[in-house]
Design a protein around this motif. Structure first.
Motif, mmCIF file in Angstrom:
data_model
loop_
_atom_site.group_PDB
_atom_site.id
_atom_site.type_symbol
_atom_site.label_atom_id
_atom_site.label_comp_id
_atom_site.label_asym_id
_atom_site.label_seq_id
_atom_site.Cartn_x
_atom_site.Cartn_y
_atom_site.Cartn_z
ATOM 1 N N GLN A 205 0.934 -1.222 -0.005
ATOM 2 C CA GLN A 205 0.004 -0.057 0.008
ATOM 3 C C GLN A 205 0.821 0.939 -0.009
ATOM 4 O O GLN A 205 0.397 2.084 -0.807
ATOM 5 N N ALA A 206 2.128 1.138 0.537
ATOM 6 C CA ALA A 206 3.006 2.390 0.687
ATOM 7 C C ALA A 206 3.495 2.834 -0.625
ATOM 8 O O ALA A 206 3.633 3.694 -0.993
ATOM 9 N N MET A 207 3.612 1.623 -1.350
ATOM 10 C CA MET A 207 4.282 2.015 -2.814
ATOM 11 C C MET A 207 3.315 2.472 -3.593
ATOM 12 O O MET A 207 3.350 3.564 -4.389
ATOM 13 N N PHE A 208 2.040 1.832 -3.607
ATOM 14 C CA PHE A 208 0.893 2.691 -4.298
ATOM 15 C C PHE A 208 0.360 4.080 -4.176
ATOM 16 O O PHE A 208 0.526 4.819 -4.821
ATOM 17 N N SER A 209 0.925 4.171 -2.765
ATOM 18 C CA SER A 209 0.506 5.754 -2.145
ATOM 19 C C SER A 209 1.615 6.591 -2.554
ATOM 20 O O SER A 209 1.613 7.946 -3.087
ATOM 21 N N LEU A 210 2.733 6.010 -2.543
ATOM 22 C CA LEU A 210 4.074 6.934 -3.195
ATOM 23 C C LEU A 210 3.960 7.233 -4.639
ATOM 24 O O LEU A 210 4.343 8.321 -4.958
ATOM 25 N N TYR A 211 3.348 6.275 -5.294
ATOM 26 C CA TYR A 211 3.220 6.715 -6.842
ATOM 27 C C TYR A 211 2.270 7.719 -6.986
ATOM 28 O O TYR A 211 2.152 8.356 -7.834
ATOM 29 N N GLY A 212 1.219 7.556 -6.042
ATOM 30 C CA GLY A 212 0.089 8.818 -6.140
ATOM 31 C C GLY A 212 -1.293 8.275 -5.886
ATOM 32 O O GLY A 212 -2.310 9.205 -5.622
ATOM 33 N N TYR A 213 -1.375 7.246 -5.833
ATOM 34 C CA TYR A 213 -3.058 6.578 -5.635
ATOM 35 C C TYR A 213 -3.306 6.899 -4.200
ATOM 36 O O TYR A 213 -2.626 6.941 -3.214
ATOM 37 N N GLY A 214 -4.669 7.069 -4.173
ATOM 38 C CA GLY A 214 -5.443 7.500 -2.974
ATOM 39 C C GLY A 214 -5.689 6.149 -2.218
ATOM 40 O O GLY A 214 -6.752 5.731 -2.501
ATOM 41 N N ILE A 215 -4.660 5.778 -1.291
ATOM 42 C CA ILE A 215 -4.972 4.455 -0.689
ATOM 43 C C ILE A 215 -4.536 4.649 0.768
ATOM 44 O O ILE A 215 -3.550 5.470 0.911
#
Length: 263
Positions: A205-215
């Motif tokens: 989840q941290a990786m997806f958040s780092l890319y920009g996703y609202g997670i």
């Protein structure tokens, strides 16, 4: 769609922002941007209606409360509907990089395609050529960075699935628009799916958040996490869209983060 039906061609004139637009149909559905800065995001949608004329009518109907800056027909015709300086109503409830008022921070392009509900099909070459040219024009004039060219499903993964897995994101990137990496090959190995929890899920989840996703980084592979993984696959790993975060999805995400950091 015959580019503009005669009934809609009588709308008040609209000054074109892009020289690539051949027609203007003024939509009444727009407002003031809440940010005075040049919009940093470009959001791509499909219309998801049986045909282009119905989509054009809806996007210009005050009762619909929806609009876009540009509509690209299947024959490549580009119609401007809202001035770029104005806040079109195309994104709805959405977020990216912590920004929730996407409409104030973006330009929205609707691309005529019936979508998953009405017979989803490939986007014609002539239409994609027009989309590429329009995106190049907009990103150049507004300084929109490659990682900020997104699909509706990226910014609203629980609600939206457009422009979908048939949209040629790789071709768009080859033309100089958007960020893309060759997706990692699908193979075996460890995978994560809805219902799992623990530190590996939190890291994911941290990786997806780092890319920009609202997670939310909560360590639980919940419905939102599955929706984000699915949205990511629709955009960046189109060969299999199932919401399961397998080794291919994780490696593609890792490569994408590296590519973004290198910009």
């Amino acid at each position: 769609m015959g580019c503009v039906p005669s009934a809609l061609s009588k709308r008040p004139p609209l000054q074109l922002d892009s020289t690539l637009a051949s027609h203007a149909v003024a939509s009444p559905n727009h407002g003031e941007r809440l940010s005075t800065a040049s919009p940093p995001l470009l959001i791509l949608h499909y219309t998801g209606m049986p045909d282009g004329e119905l989509a054009l009518a809806r996007l210009s109907d005050p009762a619909s409360q929806v609009s876009c800056h540009y509509l690209v027909a299947e024959d490549g015709c580009i119609i401007q509907m809202v001035p770029e300086s104005r806040r079109a109503w195309h994104a709805g409830q959405s977020s990216w990089e912590g920004v929730s008022d996407i409409n104030s921070h973006s330009i929205g392009i609707e691309i005529v395609n019936p979508g998953h509900e009405w017979g989803y099909r490939d986007f014609p070459d002539v239409q994609m050529a027009a989309v590429k040219a329009l995106c190049l024009d907009i990103t150049a004039r507004h300084g929109i960075r490659p990682q900020h060219v997104l699909g509706h499903s990226d910014i609203a993964p629980l609600r939206k699935i457009d422009p979908g897995e048939r949209f040629d994101w790789a071709g768009l990137a080859e033309a100089g628009v958007g960020l893309h990496v060759p997706p990692a090959a699908i193979s075996g190995g460890r995978f994560f799916c809805e219902g799992e929890s623990g530190q590996p899920i939190e890291a994911l989840q941290a990786m997806f958040s780092l890319y920009g996703y609202g997670i939310e980084v909560n360590g639980v592979y919940d419905a939102l996490t599955k929706a984000v993984v699915t949205a990511f696959q629709r955009h960046f790993r189109q060969a299999r869209v199932d919401g399961v975060c397998d080794a291919s999805t994780i490696e593609t995400l890792r490569l994408l983060i590296l590519a973004r950091q290198a910009l």
